[in-house]
Design a protein around this motif. Structure first.
Motif, PDB file in Angstrom:
ATOM      1  N   GLY A  16     117.189 -38.593  40.980  1.00 19.76           N
ATOM      2  CA  GLY A  16     117.361 -37.229  40.488  1.00 19.76           C
ATOM      3  C   GLY A  16     116.104 -36.644  39.869  1.00 19.76           C
ATOM      4  N   TYR A  17     114.938 -37.046  40.393  1.00 20.14           N
ATOM      5  CA  TYR A  17     113.667 -36.573  39.821  1.00 20.14           C
ATOM      6  C   TYR A  17     113.445 -35.086  40.037  1.00 20.14           C
ATOM      7  N   LYS A  18     113.019 -34.406  38.974  1.00 21.07           N
ATOM      8  CA  LYS A  18     112.573 -33.012  39.059  1.00 21.07           C
ATOM      9  C   LYS A  18     111.185 -32.924  38.444  1.00 21.07           C
ATOM     10  N   ILE A  37     110.982 -35.879  28.769  1.00 21.98           N
ATOM     11  CA  ILE A  37     110.103 -35.607  29.908  1.00 21.98           C
ATOM     12  C   ILE A  37     109.276 -36.853  30.200  1.00 21.98           C
ATOM     13  N   CYS A  38     108.736 -36.890  31.403  1.00 28.58           N
ATOM     14  CA  CYS A  38     108.021 -38.084  31.856  1.00 28.58           C
ATOM     15  C   CYS A  38     106.950 -38.551  30.871  1.00 28.58           C
ATOM     16  N   SER A  39     106.237 -37.616  30.261  1.00 31.84           N
ATOM     17  CA  SER A  39     105.147 -38.025  29.366  1.00 31.84           C
ATOM     18  C   SER A  39     105.654 -38.833  28.161  1.00 31.84           C
ATOM     19  N   GLY A  40     106.944 -38.741  27.875  1.00 33.09           N
ATOM     20  CA  GLY A  40     107.513 -39.504  26.771  1.00 33.09           C
ATOM     21  C   GLY A  40     108.330 -40.689  27.240  1.00 33.09           C
ATOM     22  N   CYS A  41     108.173 -41.034  28.508  1.00 36.04           N
ATOM     23  CA  CYS A  41     108.969 -42.111  29.117  1.00 36.04           C
ATOM     24  C   CYS A  41     108.179 -43.414  29.144  1.00 36.04           C
ATOM     25  N   ALA A  42     108.872 -44.499  28.902  1.00 32.06           N
ATOM     26  CA  ALA A  42     108.239 -45.823  28.863  1.00 32.06           C
ATOM     27  C   ALA A  42     107.594 -46.203  30.199  1.00 32.06           C
ATOM     28  N   LEU A  43     108.090 -45.627  31.292  1.00 29.16           N
ATOM     29  CA  LEU A  43     107.572 -45.994  32.617  1.00 29.16           C
ATOM     30  C   LEU A  43     106.398 -45.132  33.055  1.00 29.16           C
ATOM     31  N   TYR A  44     106.052 -44.145  32.249  1.00 29.24           N
ATOM     32  CA  TYR A  44     104.952 -43.227  32.572  1.00 29.24           C
ATOM     33  C   TYR A  44     103.630 -43.851  32.178  1.00 29.24           C
ATOM     34  N   GLN A  45     102.656 -43.833  33.117  1.00 26.27           N
ATOM     35  CA  GLN A  45     101.377 -44.502  32.851  1.00 26.27           C
ATOM     36  C   GLN A  45     100.226 -43.527  32.627  1.00 26.27           C
ATOM     37  N   ALA A  54     101.017 -42.025  36.990  1.00 26.01           N
ATOM     38  CA  ALA A  54     101.770 -42.959  37.816  1.00 26.01           C
ATOM     39  C   ALA A  54     103.058 -43.368  37.102  1.00 26.01           C
ATOM     40  N   CYS A  55     104.088 -43.593  37.894  1.00 29.62           N
ATOM     41  CA  CYS A  55     105.386 -43.987  37.334  1.00 29.62           C
ATOM     42  C   CYS A  55     105.829 -45.314  37.918  1.00 29.62           C
ATOM     43  N   GLY A  56     106.202 -46.234  37.054  1.00 35.24           N
ATOM     44  CA  GLY A  56     106.630 -47.554  37.476  1.00 35.24           C
ATOM     45  C   GLY A  56     107.911 -47.558  38.282  1.00 35.24           C
ATOM     46  N   ALA A  57     108.741 -46.525  38.103  1.00 33.42           N
ATOM     47  CA  ALA A  57     110.013 -46.463  38.836  1.00 33.42           C
ATOM     48  C   ALA A  57     109.852 -45.789  40.191  1.00 33.42           C
ATOM     49  N   MET A  58     108.673 -45.209  40.447  1.00 36.40           N
ATOM     50  CA  MET A  58     108.447 -44.435  41.664  1.00 36.40           C
ATOM     51  C   MET A  58     107.318 -45.046  42.499  1.00 36.40           C
ATOM     52  N   ALA A  59     107.275 -46.353  42.557  1.00 36.46           N
ATOM     53  CA  ALA A  59     106.293 -47.075  43.368  1.00 36.46           C
ATOM     54  C   ALA A  59     104.868 -46.667  43.022  1.00 36.46           C
ATOM     55  N   LEU A  62     102.428 -40.482  41.580  1.00 34.95           N
ATOM     56  CA  LEU A  62     102.181 -39.619  40.430  1.00 34.95           C
ATOM     57  C   LEU A  62     103.354 -38.681  40.193  1.00 34.95           C
ATOM     58  N   VAL A  63     103.843 -38.697  38.966  1.00 34.31           N
ATOM     59  CA  VAL A  63     104.926 -37.791  38.588  1.00 34.31           C
ATOM     60  C   VAL A  63     104.394 -36.779  37.582  1.00 34.31           C
ATOM     61  N   SER A  64     105.047 -35.657  37.505  1.00 38.84           N
ATOM     62  CA  SER A  64     104.648 -34.597  36.581  1.00 38.84           C
ATOM     63  C   SER A  64     104.928 -35.005  35.136  1.00 38.84           C
ATOM     64  N   GLY A  67     108.117 -33.721  34.084  1.00 34.65           N
ATOM     65  CA  GLY A  67     109.259 -34.030  34.934  1.00 34.65           C
ATOM     66  C   GLY A  67     110.310 -34.869  34.214  1.00 34.65           C
ATOM     67  N   TRP A  68     111.288 -35.277  34.998  1.00 36.65           N
ATOM     68  CA  TRP A  68     112.367 -36.130  34.467  1.00 36.65           C
ATOM     69  C   TRP A  68     113.065 -36.819  35.619  1.00 36.65           C
ATOM     70  N   CYS A  69     113.610 -38.007  35.342  1.00 35.00           N
ATOM     71  CA  CYS A  69     114.547 -38.635  36.277  1.00 35.00           C
ATOM     72  C   CYS A  69     115.518 -39.482  35.469  1.00 35.00           C
ATOM     73  N   ILE A  70     116.559 -39.969  36.152  1.00 35.28           N
ATOM     74  CA  ILE A  70     117.658 -40.685  35.484  1.00 35.28           C
ATOM     75  C   ILE A  70     117.190 -41.991  34.842  1.00 35.28           C
ATOM     76  N   ALA A  71     116.025 -42.501  35.264  1.00 35.38           N
ATOM     77  CA  ALA A  71     115.515 -43.762  34.700  1.00 35.38           C
ATOM     78  C   ALA A  71     114.742 -43.540  33.394  1.00 35.38           C
ATOM     79  N   TRP A  72     114.750 -42.318  32.901  1.00 37.05           N
ATOM     80  CA  TRP A  72     114.000 -42.032  31.669  1.00 37.05           C
ATOM     81  C   TRP A  72     114.412 -42.980  30.550  1.00 37.05           C
ATOM     82  N   ALA A  73     113.407 -43.535  29.889  1.00 41.02           N
ATOM     83  CA  ALA A  73     113.632 -44.402  28.729  1.00 41.02           C
ATOM     84  C   ALA A  73     112.548 -44.087  27.714  1.00 41.02           C
TER      85      ALA A  73
HETATM   86 FE1  SF4 Z   1     109.511 -39.707  34.809  1.00 42.82          FE
HETATM   87 FE2  SF4 Z   1     111.593 -41.092  35.678  1.00 42.82          FE
HETATM   88 FE3  SF4 Z   1     109.183 -42.049  35.958  1.00 42.82          FE
HETATM   89 FE4  SF4 Z   1     110.230 -41.931  33.561  1.00 42.82          FE
HETATM   90  S1  SF4 Z   1     110.975 -43.195  35.231  1.00 42.82           S
HETATM   91  S2  SF4 Z   1     108.142 -41.361  34.139  1.00 42.82           S
HETATM   92  S3  SF4 Z   1     111.442 -40.042  33.704  1.00 42.82           S
HETATM   93  S4  SF4 Z   1     109.981 -40.207  36.934  1.00 42.82           S
END
Ligand code: SF4
Length: 76
Positions: A16-18, A37-45, A54-59, A62-64, A67-73
């Motif tokens: 559900g990434y936007k 938002i992605c910049s505050g997510c643990a998976l955002y690099q 780069a996002c660990g959940a998105m192979a 590069l994510v915005s 942005g946001w997705c359901i894996a946000w932590a």
């Molecule tokens: Fe953004 Fe989802 Fe990646 Fe977190 S896991 S950085 S919310 S795309």
């Protein structure tokens, strides 16, 4: 440089990434909360000042930062 994640990418659709968290359908994704938002997510690099990272959940694509997705932590 890693490729930019498209909203149409299978992994993006699955999670559900936007690119713009303001466009997240909060009814479909009740887990979403304003300010998540992605910049505050643990998976955002990316760094705090980067527009994307780069996002660990998105192979590693590069994510915005906004942005946001359901894996946000929450970043620790
Ligand atoms: Fe953004 Fe989802 Fe990646 Fe977190 S896991 S950085 S919310 S795309």
């Amino acid at each position: 440089q890693a490729a930019k994640l498209q909203e149409s990418d299978p992994q993006a659709l699955a999670l559900g990434y936007k690119e713009d968290a303001n466009k997240v359908d909060a009814k479909k994704y009740p887990a979403f909360a304003a300010g998540h938002i992605c910049s505050g997510c643990a998976l955002y690099q990316g760094k705090a000042t980067d527009v994307s990272g780069a996002c660990g959940a998105m192979a590693g694509k590069l994510v915005s930062a906004k942005g946001w997705c359901i894996a946000w932590a929450k970043k620790a």
